[in-house]
Design an enzyme around this catalytic site. Structure first.
Site, PDB file in Angstrom:
ATOM      1  N   CYS A 138       0.829  -1.208   0.000  1.00 34.72           N
ATOM      2  CA  CYS A 138       0.000   0.000   0.000  1.00 34.72           C
ATOM      3  C   CYS A 138       0.858   1.251   0.000  1.00 34.72           C
ATOM      4  O   CYS A 138       1.987   1.243   0.484  1.00 34.72           O
ATOM      5  CB  CYS A 138      -0.878   0.012   1.238  1.00 34.72           C
ATOM      6  SG  CYS A 138      -1.881  -1.458   1.393  1.00 34.72           S
TER       7      CYS A 138
ATOM      8  N   ASN B 287      -1.463   1.296   5.909  1.00 33.15           N
ATOM      9  CA  ASN B 287      -0.590   0.324   5.260  1.00 33.15           C
ATOM     10  C   ASN B 287      -0.177  -0.673   6.335  1.00 33.15           C
ATOM     11  O   ASN B 287       0.310  -0.280   7.387  1.00 33.15           O
ATOM     12  CB  ASN B 287       0.641   1.057   4.691  1.00 33.15           C
ATOM     13  CG  ASN B 287       1.631   0.114   4.047  1.00 33.15           C
ATOM     14  OD1 ASN B 287       1.341  -1.067   3.840  1.00 33.15           O
ATOM     15  ND2 ASN B 287       2.812   0.620   3.729  1.00 33.15           N
TER      16      ASN B 287
ATOM     17  N   LYS C  41      14.207 -12.795 -12.908  1.00 32.13           N
ATOM     18  CA  LYS C  41      13.877 -11.608 -13.720  1.00 32.13           C
ATOM     19  C   LYS C  41      12.896 -11.971 -14.811  1.00 32.13           C
ATOM     20  O   LYS C  41      11.925 -11.280 -15.058  1.00 32.13           O
ATOM     21  CB  LYS C  41      15.124 -11.014 -14.402  1.00 32.13           C
ATOM     22  CG  LYS C  41      16.096 -10.212 -13.601  1.00 32.13           C
ATOM     23  CD  LYS C  41      15.576  -8.955 -12.981  1.00 32.13           C
ATOM     24  CE  LYS C  41      14.856  -9.209 -11.688  1.00 32.13           C
ATOM     25  NZ  LYS C  41      15.538  -9.159 -10.472  1.00 32.13           N
TER      26      LYS C  41
ATOM     27  N   HIS D 199      20.754 -34.348 -12.338  1.00 33.13           N
ATOM     28  CA  HIS D 199      20.007 -34.996 -11.243  1.00 33.13           C
ATOM     29  C   HIS D 199      18.503 -34.763 -11.377  1.00 33.13           C
ATOM     30  O   HIS D 199      17.778 -34.845 -10.397  1.00 33.13           O
ATOM     31  CB  HIS D 199      20.516 -34.487  -9.895  1.00 33.13           C
ATOM     32  CG  HIS D 199      21.966 -34.791  -9.678  1.00 33.13           C
ATOM     33  ND1 HIS D 199      22.420 -36.053  -9.387  1.00 33.13           N
ATOM     34  CD2 HIS D 199      23.064 -34.007  -9.775  1.00 33.13           C
ATOM     35  CE1 HIS D 199      23.743 -36.031  -9.283  1.00 33.13           C
ATOM     36  NE2 HIS D 199      24.159 -34.794  -9.525  1.00 33.13           N
TER      37      HIS D 199
END
Ligand code: M6R
Length: 612
Positions: A2, A100, A489, A508
């Protein structure tokens, strides 16, 4: 999460608050609203969606209030809609609040208030808080300020709030615990905001509110008291931020601007700290703690997301250079275990925002067990910076794009400096290596600039893989955390599923995923694991995977084996992540743009994660 903006003074509050909310848009949100007092009326306007949706709703209204509070909401209690958006009214609609954070015991308080006849419009914990304040005010006949204080003594959870009352149009009351709040002090005017970005164009004088403090602006004066009722003298600091750093400056997105800023931000994170010609390395904030670091037997690093990846890089650095045992922990896991922390342990907390709730809680836990805390934060004056015993700012400048880019390289730079300084003090590196690393560090900004020369090529590769459904990123040693960072990203801004692995781990399990449709990004720079990574590339090519390799310039072997190569300049192995991560940032950016994603504000994500 917020965002809060509030104003009291002689300007028109509404446009100023809307502009401020737009500056906070980068934090992530799903709805927004404002409350204004004008002509002795308290009105609230709110809307699901963007701040621009709220703004359109307000255009035909003649709003000239000189006091107001505004909010962008990131839903926690109750779905994102107009009703749950902040601000919220009290039962008698005389008070309004923005908040908030999370009030954890709101359900019990709400139940009690319902029995007293309160009627709630929304599903939020915030509405409960303002009804509670009203209830206390009415029952005790006390001032609003005292009612706020008494209510906050009862609530469990985290908050930054601003409250106003139609009966006191010259008053704003704010408080914080666990969520940031900055107060801008102008001439006969005051600004409240979650961070300094909405304030910077009006004043550089700010007060950072501390936990358990209540600030009151009344009759043009600011006073601050603790929840226990002791008065405090407001400590006014000068903001060092410049307005242009929070604007796009001609770029399409903040993310690409921030990627291209890295030569400067990396230089800024070393400014005044490194002078290679004089073999000088000093971090002011650590001066009194460097002996303790050098003597420590164990460093625990905590962080989340990209900051955790920077921590993984630091693990290699401290172990390699300073021969100190390092553990890197997700802050969210660390805080809920019963970690073994000894008094001489050093905990390094890494955070761009300095407000991440899990990292903050991890610090408090480690502190309670007697550890010494070093904060590596970007936002000056942030909660984590202030909760730490010592630390070093990364000085990357404001990072607005949700995807962390320049903050990562600045974190890695500062952690590298700390590791080198510790190693020097401990005597675990030779004078020659020490000097060489400082010289090499100073060349990094120019080398990052050199990587940008490949931007057009990276864009072409992005075009080819725009609609890939999966990606794998592989690296070894210092490039393993870079692989994790590259995958993060890509997934967060393009919504393509991407995984990062240590390259040797592939056989693996993940190797089962390799076929001609699987793009595999290899971090294959010329370092101590080069031969090993060449073998891993062969394993992927044998299964027809499509390989994009990040290689050291001049490499003649790997280009003959793979589908695409992106060159980065040669650097000292220790400094590899600072250049090898750059093509991955660009690749994810271009793919996300080509897929038409909202790059700066990806879905479901917030820049500053102030809830656990
Ligand atoms: O502000 P912090 O560094 O503490 O934030 C931690 C993560 O939320 C953050 O790095 C997140 O993973 C970024 N969106 C990554 O790009």
């Amino acid at each position: 999460m917020c965002g809060i903006v509030a104003y009291i003074g002689n300007r028109e509050a509404c446009p100023l608050i809307i502009k401020g909310l737009k500056r906070l848009e980068y934090r992530g949100y799903d709805s927004s609203g404002v409350a204004l007092i004008e002509d002795s009326e308290l009105n609230i306007y709110k809307k699901k969606g963007k701040v621009s949706d709220l703004e359109s709703q307000l255009t035909d209204k003649n709003l000239n209030a000189k006091i107001g509070i505004g909010h962008t909401r990131w839903a926690t209690h109750g779905e994102p809609n107009d009703v749950n958006a902040h601000p919220h009214f009290s039962n008698d609609r005389k008070l309004a609040i923005i908040h908030n954070g999370i009030i954890e015991n709101y359900a019990a308080i709400k139940q009690n208030l319902i029995q007293k006849g309160h009627v709630f419009q929304s599903a939020t914990d915030t509405e409960v808080l303002i009804h509670f304040i009203e209830d206390i005010q009415k029952e005790t006949g006390t001032s609003l300020e005292e009612a706020v204080r008494l209510a906050l003594l009862e609530v469990v959870g985290a908050y930054a709030i601003v409250v106003m009352s139609v009966d006191f149009p010259d008053q704003l009351i704010a408080a914080r615990k666990g969520s940031p709040l900055v107060i801008g002090v102008g001439k006969d005017e005051f600004f409240f905001a979650s961070d300094a970005t909405p304030i910077i164009e009006y004043t550089k004088d700010v007060v950072y509110l501390d936990d358990y403090e209540v600030a009151v602006v009344r009759d043009g004066k600011l006073s601050i008291q603790n929840l226990d009722n002791t008065q405090k003298v407001p400590y006014i600091q000068k903001l060092e931020m410049e307005l242009e750093t929070i604007e796009k400056g001609g770029y399409d997105h903040f993310m690409i601007k921030e990627i291209f800023e890295q030569p400067r931000s990396i230089a800024d994170s070393m400014r005044g700290r490194v002078r290679a010609d004089e073999a000088h390395l000093q971090l002011g904030g650590l001066a009194n703690y460097i002996d303790k670091l050098a003597a420590s037997e164990r460093i625990v690093i905590v962080g989340c997301g990209t900051s955790w990846h920077a921590g993984l890089v630091a693990e290699y650095l401290f172990e390699e250079l300073a021969r100190i045992n390092v553990e890197v922990e997700y802050a969210s896991e660390f805080r809920y275990r019963n970690p073994v922390i000894k008094e001489n342990d050093i905990v390094i907390a890494i955070s761009q925002s300095g407000e991440t709730a899990d990292t903050l809680a991890a610090i408090e836990l480690a502190k309670s067990k007697g550890a010494t805390i070093f904060g590596v934060c970007n936002v000056v004056g942030s909660s984590i910076a202030r909760a730490s015993h010592a630390g070093a700012y990364t000085h990357a400048g404001p990072e607005i794009g949700v995807a962390s880019t320049k903050a990562f390289t600045a974190q890695v730079t500062v952690l590298t400096l700390i590791a080198i300084a510790t190693a020097k003090r401990k005597g675990t590196i030779s004078e020659e290596t020490y000097r060489q690393l400082l010289v090499e560090l100073e060349t990094i900004p120019a080398k990052v600039e050199q990587v940008f020369e490949n931007a057009a090529k990276i864009k072409e590769i992005a075009f080819i893989f725009t609609y890939a459904r999966n990606f794998i990123y592989l690296g070894r040693g210092l490039n393993f955390p870079v692989a994790l960072e590259g995958a993060l990203k890509l997934k967060e801004i393009s919504y393509i599923h991407a995984e990062g692995y240590p390259a040797a781990e592939m056989k693996h399990g993940p190797i089962a995923l390799i076929d001609e449709d699987m793009p595999v990004v290899f971090l294959a720079t010329k370092d101590s694991s080069y031969e090993k990574i060449v073998s891993n590339i062969q394993e992927v090519k044998a299964r027809k995977g499509r390989v994009i390799a990040i290689v050291t310039e001049g490499d003649t072997l790997i280009p003959t084996m793979v589908d695409f190569v992106i060159e980065v300049p040669k650097v000292h192995e220790i400094l590899t992540p600072l250049v090898s991560v750059i093509p991955l940032q660009l690749l994810s950016y271009y793919i996300a743009v080509m897929r038409g994603r909202n790059v700066d504000q990806p879905r479901n994500l917030a820049k500053s994660v102030t809830v656990e």
